[in-house]
Design an enzyme around this catalytic site. Sequence first.
Site, short mmCIF file in Angstrom:
data_model
loop_
_atom_site.label_atom_id
_atom_site.label_comp_id
_atom_site.label_asym_id
_atom_site.label_seq_id
_atom_site.Cartn_x
_atom_site.Cartn_y
_atom_site.Cartn_z
N ARG A 238 28.00 6.68 53.36
CA ARG A 238 28.96 7.78 53.53
C ARG A 238 30.38 7.25 53.30
NH1 ARG A 238 26.38 6.73 58.23
NH2 ARG A 238 25.38 8.77 58.40
N ASP B 236 23.11 -0.06 53.79
CA ASP B 236 23.64 0.53 55.02
C ASP B 236 22.61 0.33 56.14
OD1 ASP B 236 26.09 2.80 55.36
OD2 ASP B 236 24.62 2.74 56.98
N ASP C 223 22.02 -4.86 57.48
CA ASP C 223 22.76 -5.11 58.72
C ASP C 223 23.72 -6.25 58.43
OD1 ASP C 223 23.76 -5.77 61.19
OD2 ASP C 223 21.82 -6.01 62.17
N VAL C 224 24.99 -5.93 58.21
CA VAL C 224 25.95 -6.95 57.79
C VAL C 224 26.25 -7.97 58.88
CG1 VAL C 224 27.04 -5.45 56.08
CG2 VAL C 224 27.98 -5.54 58.41
N ASN D 181 32.53 -3.28 52.29
CA ASN D 181 33.11 -2.05 52.80
C ASN D 181 32.71 -1.73 54.25
OD1 ASN D 181 34.13 0.89 52.59
ND2 ASN D 181 31.94 1.17 52.93
N TYR E 13 40.70 -3.79 66.39
CA TYR E 13 40.55 -3.32 65.02
C TYR E 13 41.60 -3.96 64.11
CZ TYR E 13 40.38 -0.27 60.96
OH TYR E 13 40.28 0.21 59.67
N LYS F 223 41.10 -6.62 60.86
CA LYS F 223 41.61 -6.36 59.52
C LYS F 223 42.65 -7.41 59.10
CE LYS F 223 38.95 -2.90 58.72
NZ LYS F 223 37.87 -3.02 57.71
N PRO G 36 44.10 0.60 52.70
CA PRO G 36 44.44 2.03 52.76
C PRO G 36 45.09 2.39 54.09
CG PRO G 36 42.11 1.74 53.19
CD PRO G 36 42.67 0.36 52.93
N VAL H 19 42.20 7.24 56.32
CA VAL H 19 41.40 7.93 55.31
C VAL H 19 40.62 9.06 55.96
CG1 VAL H 19 39.70 7.66 53.47
CG2 VAL H 19 41.19 5.74 54.07
#
Length: 294
Positions: A20, A41, A64-65, A91, A157, A161, A187, A190
Amino acid sequence: MAKQHRILTGQVAAITGAARGIGRATAQAFLREGMKVAIGDLDFATAQQTAKEVGHGTVAFQLDVTQRASVKDFLDGVESQLGPVDVLVNNAGIMQVGHTIWEEDDATTQRMIDINVNGVMFGVKEVVPRMLSRGRGHVVNIASTAGKGGFPGGGTYCGTKHYVVGMSEALRAELRGTGIEVSCVMPVVVNTELAAGLQDTRGVKLIQPEDVANEIVSALKEARFDVFVPRSVAGITKVMNLLPRGGRESLSRALKADKVLIELDAGKRAAYELRASHSDPALEAPDETKQLTP
Protein backbone atom coordinates in the site's frame (compact mmCIF):
# COMPACT_ATOMS: atom_id res chain seq x y z
CA MET A 1 24.85 19.59 -23.05
CA ALA A 2 22.04 18.27 -20.84
CA LYS A 3 22.84 15.08 -18.97
CA GLN A 4 21.24 12.09 -20.64
CA HIS A 5 18.66 10.32 -18.51
CA ARG A 6 19.03 6.63 -17.85
CA ILE A 7 16.64 4.18 -19.45
CA LEU A 8 14.79 2.04 -16.93
CA THR A 9 13.00 -0.31 -19.29
CA GLY A 10 13.63 -3.94 -18.42
CA GLN A 11 15.29 -3.26 -15.07
CA VAL A 12 14.26 -5.38 -12.09
CA ALA A 13 13.03 -3.51 -9.02
CA ALA A 14 12.31 -4.89 -5.55
CA ILE A 15 10.25 -2.74 -3.17
CA THR A 16 9.77 -3.44 0.53
CA GLY A 17 6.55 -2.56 2.34
CA ALA A 18 4.82 -2.16 -0.99
CA ALA A 19 1.33 -3.54 -0.37
CA ARG A 20 0.00 0.00 0.00
CA GLY A 21 0.94 3.68 0.15
CA ILE A 22 4.24 4.94 -1.26
CA GLY A 23 5.41 1.42 -2.07
CA ARG A 24 2.37 0.64 -4.16
CA ALA A 25 2.55 3.99 -5.97
CA THR A 26 6.23 3.39 -6.69
CA ALA A 27 5.47 -0.04 -8.14
CA GLN A 28 2.95 1.54 -10.48
CA ALA A 29 5.40 4.27 -11.51
CA PHE A 30 8.09 1.68 -12.23
CA LEU A 31 5.70 -0.38 -14.32
CA ARG A 32 4.93 2.68 -16.45
CA GLU A 33 8.67 2.86 -17.16
CA GLY A 34 8.67 -0.73 -18.37
CA MET A 35 10.41 -2.15 -15.31
CA LYS A 36 9.84 -5.59 -13.82
CA VAL A 37 8.58 -5.24 -10.26
CA ALA A 38 8.51 -7.36 -7.12
CA ILE A 39 6.82 -6.24 -3.93
CA GLY A 40 7.38 -7.57 -0.44
CA ASP A 41 5.24 -6.99 2.62
CA LEU A 42 4.48 -8.49 6.01
CA ASP A 43 0.81 -8.38 4.97
CA PHE A 44 1.18 -11.01 2.28
CA ALA A 45 -2.51 -11.21 1.39
CA THR A 46 -2.65 -7.48 0.63
CA ALA A 47 0.65 -7.68 -1.24
CA GLN A 48 -0.79 -10.43 -3.44
CA GLN A 49 -3.90 -8.36 -4.08
CA THR A 50 -1.80 -5.32 -4.93
CA ALA A 51 0.35 -7.34 -7.33
CA LYS A 52 -2.80 -8.60 -9.04
CA GLU A 53 -4.28 -5.11 -9.30
CA VAL A 54 -1.18 -3.36 -10.67
CA GLY A 55 -0.58 -6.29 -13.03
CA HIS A 56 2.13 -6.41 -15.71
CA GLY A 57 3.76 -9.47 -14.18
CA THR A 58 4.27 -7.96 -10.74
CA VAL A 59 5.11 -10.62 -8.17
CA ALA A 60 4.47 -10.54 -4.42
CA PHE A 61 6.45 -12.05 -1.57
CA GLN A 62 6.02 -12.47 2.17
CA LEU A 63 8.60 -10.20 3.82
CA ASP A 64 9.51 -9.31 7.38
CA VAL A 65 12.21 -6.66 7.12
CA THR A 66 13.10 -7.06 10.81
CA GLN A 67 14.58 -10.46 9.98
CA ARG A 68 17.67 -10.51 7.77
CA ALA A 69 16.91 -14.07 6.66
CA SER A 70 13.52 -12.92 5.38
CA VAL A 71 15.13 -10.07 3.43
CA LYS A 72 17.58 -12.54 1.88
CA ASP A 73 14.75 -14.89 0.95
CA PHE A 74 12.86 -11.98 -0.61
CA LEU A 75 15.79 -10.97 -2.81
CA ASP A 76 16.54 -14.59 -3.69
CA GLY A 77 12.92 -15.05 -4.74
CA VAL A 78 12.92 -11.89 -6.83
CA GLU A 79 16.11 -12.90 -8.64
CA SER A 80 14.78 -16.41 -9.21
CA GLN A 81 11.56 -15.14 -10.82
CA LEU A 82 12.56 -11.84 -12.46
CA GLY A 83 16.35 -11.76 -12.68
CA PRO A 84 19.14 -9.83 -10.90
CA VAL A 85 17.89 -6.90 -8.82
CA ASP A 86 18.83 -3.58 -10.42
CA VAL A 87 16.92 -1.38 -7.97
CA LEU A 88 16.07 -1.95 -4.32
CA VAL A 89 13.66 0.48 -2.66
CA ASN A 90 13.88 0.21 1.12
CA ASN A 91 10.42 1.60 1.75
CA ALA A 92 9.00 -0.41 4.67
CA GLY A 93 8.47 1.73 7.76
CA ILE A 94 6.07 2.67 10.52
CA MET A 95 5.41 6.00 12.22
CA GLN A 96 3.91 5.87 15.69
CA VAL A 97 3.83 9.40 17.04
CA GLY A 98 1.92 11.68 19.38
CA HIS A 99 3.77 10.84 22.59
CA THR A 100 6.75 12.44 24.29
CA ILE A 101 9.90 10.35 24.39
CA TRP A 102 9.44 9.40 28.04
CA GLU A 103 5.78 8.46 27.55
CA GLU A 104 6.36 6.18 24.57
CA ASP A 105 6.43 2.55 25.68
CA ASP A 106 9.48 0.42 25.03
CA ALA A 107 7.73 -1.92 22.60
CA THR A 108 6.82 1.02 20.36
CA THR A 109 10.37 2.35 20.44
CA GLN A 110 11.88 -1.04 19.66
CA ARG A 111 9.45 -1.80 16.84
CA MET A 112 10.25 1.46 15.02
CA ILE A 113 13.96 0.72 15.37
CA ASP A 114 13.46 -2.85 14.13
CA ILE A 115 11.53 -1.77 11.03
CA ASN A 116 12.82 1.72 10.18
CA VAL A 117 16.48 1.11 11.02
CA ASN A 118 17.17 -2.62 10.82
CA GLY A 119 14.84 -3.07 7.87
CA VAL A 120 16.84 -0.59 5.78
CA MET A 121 20.18 -1.89 7.06
CA PHE A 122 19.32 -5.51 6.21
CA GLY A 123 18.19 -4.47 2.74
CA VAL A 124 21.50 -2.73 2.13
CA LYS A 125 23.59 -5.57 3.54
CA GLU A 126 21.80 -8.16 1.42
CA VAL A 127 21.57 -6.31 -1.88
CA VAL A 128 24.89 -4.44 -2.15
CA PRO A 129 27.12 -7.56 -2.48
CA ARG A 130 24.86 -8.75 -5.30
CA MET A 131 25.16 -5.40 -7.05
CA LEU A 132 28.93 -5.23 -6.51
CA SER A 133 29.37 -8.59 -8.24
CA ARG A 134 27.67 -7.10 -11.31
CA GLY A 135 29.14 -3.60 -11.09
CA ARG A 136 25.75 -1.89 -11.26
CA GLY A 137 22.62 -1.14 -9.27
CA HIS A 138 20.72 1.54 -7.40
CA VAL A 139 19.70 1.56 -3.72
CA VAL A 140 16.81 3.86 -2.79
CA ASN A 141 16.28 4.47 0.92
CA ILE A 142 13.04 6.11 2.02
CA ALA A 143 13.78 8.55 4.84
CA SER A 144 11.76 11.68 5.63
CA THR A 145 12.21 15.39 6.13
CA ALA A 146 11.94 14.28 9.79
CA GLY A 147 15.42 12.87 9.21
CA LYS A 148 16.72 16.42 8.96
CA GLY A 149 15.35 17.66 12.29
CA GLY A 150 13.79 16.61 15.56
CA PHE A 151 10.07 17.23 16.08
CA PRO A 152 8.06 16.96 19.31
CA GLY A 153 5.91 13.85 19.52
CA GLY A 154 8.13 11.90 17.14
CA GLY A 155 11.46 11.50 18.89
CA THR A 156 11.99 7.86 17.98
CA TYR A 157 10.58 8.23 14.48
CA CYS A 158 12.84 11.22 13.77
CA GLY A 159 15.80 9.30 15.19
CA THR A 160 15.19 6.35 12.90
CA LYS A 161 14.97 8.62 9.87
CA HIS A 162 18.16 10.44 10.92
CA TYR A 163 19.76 7.00 10.75
CA VAL A 164 18.50 6.43 7.21
CA VAL A 165 19.87 9.79 6.06
CA GLY A 166 23.26 9.33 7.72
CA MET A 167 23.68 5.72 6.65
CA SER A 168 22.69 6.61 3.08
CA GLU A 169 25.34 9.34 2.97
CA ALA A 170 27.99 6.92 4.24
CA LEU A 171 26.87 4.24 1.78
CA ARG A 172 27.10 6.68 -1.12
CA ALA A 173 30.71 7.48 -0.17
CA GLU A 174 31.60 3.81 0.26
CA LEU A 175 30.19 2.92 -3.16
CA ARG A 176 31.72 5.79 -5.10
CA GLY A 177 33.28 4.47 -8.30
CA THR A 178 31.62 1.04 -8.11
CA GLY A 179 28.78 1.72 -10.54
CA ILE A 180 26.20 1.54 -7.76
CA GLU A 181 24.09 4.60 -7.03
CA VAL A 182 22.32 5.59 -3.83
CA SER A 183 19.31 7.86 -3.37
CA CYS A 184 17.84 9.13 -0.11
CA VAL A 185 14.18 10.14 -0.36
CA MET A 186 12.96 12.79 2.08
CA PRO A 187 9.27 13.58 1.69
CA VAL A 188 7.13 15.82 3.87
CA VAL A 189 3.91 14.37 5.28
CA VAL A 190 2.38 12.05 2.65
CA ASN A 191 -1.32 11.35 2.25
CA THR A 192 -1.22 7.73 3.38
CA GLU A 193 -2.40 5.90 6.49
CA LEU A 194 0.76 7.10 8.25
CA ALA A 195 -0.44 10.70 7.98
CA ALA A 196 -3.93 10.14 9.36
CA GLY A 197 -4.81 12.82 11.91
CA LEU A 198 -1.70 14.94 11.35
CA GLN A 199 -1.76 18.70 10.76
CA ASP A 200 -0.38 20.53 7.74
CA THR A 201 2.57 22.83 8.24
CA ARG A 202 2.44 26.39 6.98
CA GLY A 203 3.82 26.64 3.45
CA VAL A 204 4.30 22.88 2.97
CA LYS A 205 1.11 20.95 2.36
CA LEU A 206 0.28 17.27 2.31
CA ILE A 207 1.62 15.47 -0.75
CA GLN A 208 0.41 12.32 -2.51
CA PRO A 209 2.18 8.93 -2.73
CA GLU A 210 2.36 9.43 -6.48
CA ASP A 211 4.43 12.60 -5.94
CA VAL A 212 7.03 10.55 -4.07
CA ALA A 213 6.94 7.75 -6.65
CA ASN A 214 7.51 10.18 -9.51
CA GLU A 215 10.51 11.70 -7.76
CA ILE A 216 11.96 8.23 -7.17
CA VAL A 217 11.70 7.53 -10.90
CA SER A 218 13.39 10.87 -11.59
CA ALA A 219 16.18 10.05 -9.13
CA LEU A 220 16.82 6.72 -10.87
CA LYS A 221 17.04 8.41 -14.25
CA GLU A 222 19.29 11.22 -13.00
CA ALA A 223 21.34 9.24 -10.46
CA ARG A 224 20.38 11.86 -7.84
CA PHE A 225 21.15 11.35 -4.14
CA ASP A 226 19.08 14.03 -2.36
CA VAL A 227 15.42 13.50 -3.20
CA PHE A 228 13.27 16.06 -1.41
CA VAL A 229 9.52 15.84 -2.01
CA PRO A 230 8.37 18.42 -2.88
CA ARG A 231 11.61 19.84 -4.27
CA SER A 232 10.91 23.20 -2.62
CA VAL A 233 11.81 21.59 0.73
CA ALA A 234 15.45 21.51 -0.39
CA GLY A 235 15.49 25.31 -0.30
CA ILE A 236 13.87 25.43 3.13
CA THR A 237 16.42 22.90 4.41
CA LYS A 238 19.33 24.96 3.09
CA VAL A 239 18.00 28.06 4.83
CA MET A 240 17.49 26.14 8.07
CA ASN A 241 21.08 24.87 7.95
CA LEU A 242 22.42 28.42 7.65
CA LEU A 243 20.58 29.62 10.76
CA PRO A 244 21.83 29.27 14.33
CA ARG A 245 19.87 26.86 16.52
CA GLY A 246 17.61 29.57 17.93
CA GLY A 247 16.76 30.73 14.43
CA ARG A 248 15.99 27.20 13.23
CA GLU A 249 13.71 26.59 16.17
CA SER A 250 11.91 29.91 15.67
CA LEU A 251 11.36 29.15 11.98
CA SER A 252 10.08 25.68 12.85
CA ARG A 253 7.54 27.20 15.23
CA ALA A 254 6.54 29.80 12.65
CA LEU A 255 5.88 27.02 10.13
CA LYS A 256 4.00 25.00 12.80
CA ALA A 257 6.38 22.14 12.11
CA ASP A 258 6.76 21.67 15.86
CA LYS A 259 3.04 20.81 16.15
CA VAL A 260 2.65 18.24 13.38
CA LEU A 261 3.59 15.09 15.33
CA ILE A 262 2.39 16.08 18.80
CA GLU A 263 -0.95 17.86 18.25
CA LEU A 264 -2.81 15.25 16.25
CA ASP A 265 -6.26 13.73 16.03
CA ALA A 266 -5.86 10.42 17.88
CA GLY A 267 -9.28 9.23 16.71
CA LYS A 268 -8.34 9.59 13.05
CA ARG A 269 -5.05 7.77 13.66
CA ALA A 270 -6.50 4.91 15.68
CA ALA A 271 -6.88 2.45 12.81
CA TYR A 272 -3.33 3.00 11.56
CA GLU A 273 -1.78 2.89 15.02
CA LEU A 274 -3.51 -0.42 15.72
CA ARG A 275 -2.34 -1.92 12.43
CA ALA A 276 1.21 -0.69 13.09
CA SER A 277 1.07 -2.25 16.54
CA HIS A 278 -0.03 -5.56 15.09
CA SER A 279 2.96 -5.54 12.72
CA ASP A 280 4.67 -7.26 15.63
CA PRO A 281 3.64 -10.94 15.60
CA ALA A 282 4.31 -11.10 19.35
CA LEU A 283 1.40 -8.77 20.04
CA GLU A 284 -1.77 -10.83 20.15
CA ALA A 285 -4.51 -8.45 21.27
CA PRO A 286 -4.92 -4.68 21.46
CA ASP A 287 -5.75 -4.71 25.16
CA GLU A 288 -2.68 -6.61 26.31
CA THR A 289 -0.16 -4.74 28.44
CA LYS A 290 2.65 -5.54 26.02
CA GLN A 291 0.99 -3.69 23.12
CA LEU A 292 2.72 -0.82 21.34
CA THR A 293 1.63 2.69 22.28
CA PRO A 294 -1.95 3.17 21.00
